[in-house]
Design an enzyme around this catalytic site. Structure first.
Site, mmCIF file in Angstrom:
data_model
loop_
_atom_site.group_PDB
_atom_site.id
_atom_site.type_symbol
_atom_site.label_atom_id
_atom_site.label_comp_id
_atom_site.label_asym_id
_atom_site.label_seq_id
_atom_site.Cartn_x
_atom_site.Cartn_y
_atom_site.Cartn_z
ATOM 1 N N ASP A 1 0.070 -7.552 1.731
ATOM 2 C CA ASP A 1 1.104 -5.843 1.033
ATOM 3 C C ASP A 1 1.925 -6.474 1.432
ATOM 4 O O ASP A 1 3.020 -5.227 2.310
ATOM 5 C CB ASP A 1 -0.288 -5.639 2.475
ATOM 6 C CG ASP A 1 -0.011 -3.981 2.725
ATOM 7 O OD1 ASP A 1 0.642 -3.494 1.781
ATOM 8 O OD2 ASP A 1 -0.770 -2.736 3.701
ATOM 9 N N SER B 1 4.418 2.726 7.769
ATOM 10 C CA SER B 1 4.491 2.078 6.530
ATOM 11 C C SER B 1 5.853 1.155 6.414
ATOM 12 O O SER B 1 6.102 1.866 5.758
ATOM 13 C CB SER B 1 3.278 1.645 5.896
ATOM 14 O OG SER B 1 1.371 1.779 6.820
ATOM 15 N N HIS C 1 0.698 -1.243 -0.364
ATOM 16 C CA HIS C 1 0.050 0.247 0.083
ATOM 17 C C HIS C 1 1.262 1.560 -0.132
ATOM 18 O O HIS C 1 0.301 1.978 -0.443
ATOM 19 C CB HIS C 1 -1.027 -0.083 1.151
ATOM 20 C CG HIS C 1 -0.280 0.643 2.478
ATOM 21 N ND1 HIS C 1 -0.536 -0.755 3.599
ATOM 22 C CD2 HIS C 1 -0.005 1.149 3.100
ATOM 23 C CE1 HIS C 1 0.200 -0.223 4.236
ATOM 24 N NE2 HIS C 1 0.769 1.550 4.357
#
Length: 364
Positions: free
Chosen positions: A133, A216, A102
């Site tokens: 992911d 992230s 992402h």
């Protein structure tokens, strides 16, 4: 869990200027005792000794933090996409960087800033695997002194371990937060809103270390200086208007990171997902009280696991093994804990009658 989950990517439109920050480390205290013949004197001496011991322990822990930060932070990078920022971890000497799917989104070119570097380096996408992911990008040129991180053993991760989260939260590059491993083996589903992939990920590491937008793809590190996970999700509390639920973050375990990254680097894509599948398209159905009550089979893939076991469109799956199934999400989460080739009992209804079938799970 009542809280929802969101990917922790930072959108550029709301970023402050990026700035390096340093970790806030614990301070210590010290004390000295003196010989005394009286009980109060002995008590004072014991108290001073305790303070001295506490100061020594604090100094030792602070030294561990500083050592780990010095060793690992150069291996954590900031990834600049056209409309967002994220983090990544140097995977090898060839310039491969592992991050979240992402973070890269649908883009193929990026600018990467290493810790302490002045100029950004360009990078390209090798491959993205949204189902877990994870993604790998590769630097176009490898800067001198680029240092791959050391990746740990997922089997040795335990509740209570002290961990540090490193990345670029809110665009603040080279930031470090501290916490513990709060739990292991969590299966969580990532929303597709806000740039998420919608993935359901098993065996995640839950941590109390602060995980914020921009973290992230960064590194969750133990005090041995080894990466034990990739920070990916932060919980949000609907009772707080969807705001962050402090101290609840999740990282993809290092075992899955290695599995996906190694396949992408070797083959340019994931060739063996290790993820179980029923081979159906389904939808959540509700009962007479409008409560979720199962997953209706809309399509059973020809030659797929469900079709081979005799399931067909119109059947409603209510249990997988010993797990009650009420929604598509609960079915996906149940499958995330299983392996391809595993035999499971599926309970379903057909024309109002309950049935069971033994299904040999396929692979996504």
């Amino acid at each position: 869990m009542d809280a929802s989950l969101r990917p922790v990517r930072t959108r550029r439109a709301v970023l402050p200027a990026a700035a390096a920050v340093t970790a806030l480390l614990l301070g210590g205290c010290s004390g000295q005792g003196s010989p005394a013949a009286s009980a109060p004197g002995r008590a004072a001496s014991a108290s001073a000794a305790q303070r001295g011991g506490a100061a020594t322990a604090t100094a030792s822990l602070q030294s561990d933090y500083q050592r780990v930060i010095k060793d690992v932070l150069p291996s954590v990078v900031q990834i600049d996409a056209s409309n967002s920022l994220g983090s990544g971890v140097v995977y090898d000497n060839q310039g491969h960087i592992v991050t979240n799917a992402h973070v890269v989104g649908k883009e193929r070119a990026f600018k990467v800033s290493t810790s302490g570097s002045g100029a950004a380096v360009t990078a390209r996408l090798v491959s993205s695997y949204p189902e877990q992911d994870l993604a790998v990008i590769k630097l176009d040129t490898v800067p001198d002194g680029l240092r791959p991180a050391r990746f740990g053993d997922a089997a040795k991760v335990e509740m209570g371990q002290i961990v540090l989260a490193m990345g670029s939260p809110l665009g603040l590059s080279s930031s470090v937060t501290q916490g513990i491993v709060s739990a292991t083996g969590r299966t969580v589903s990532e929303g597709s809103a806000g740039g998420g992939t919608g993935a359901t990920i098993a065996n995640m590491v839950q941590t109390s270390a602060a995980i914020n937008p921009g973290n992230s793809g960064g590194a969750l590190v133990d005090l041995a200086g080894e990466v034990i996970g990739i920070p990916t999700l932060a919980a949000t509390d609907p009772d707080m208007g969807g705001g962050a639920a402090p101290g609840i973050g999740f990282a993809i375990p290092v075992s899955m990171v290695r599995t996906v990254a190694d396949q992408i680097i070797r083959s340019g894509r994931v060739t063996d997902s290790g993820r179980a599948a029923l081979g159906i398209t389904g939808r959540t159905v509700v009962d007479s009280g409008y409560q979720p009550s199962g997953v209706a089979v809309v399509q059973a893939q020809a030659g797929g696991a469900a079709a081979k076991a005799g399931l067909r469109p119109g059947d409603v799956i209510t249990k997988l093994g010993g797990t009650e199934i009420a929604t598509i999400t609960s079915l996906t989460e149940a499958l995330a804990g299983d392996k391809p080739g595993q035999k499971v009992q599926v309970t379903y209804t057909r024309d109002g009658a309950a049935r069971t079938a033994e299904v040999t799970l396929g692979e996504i």
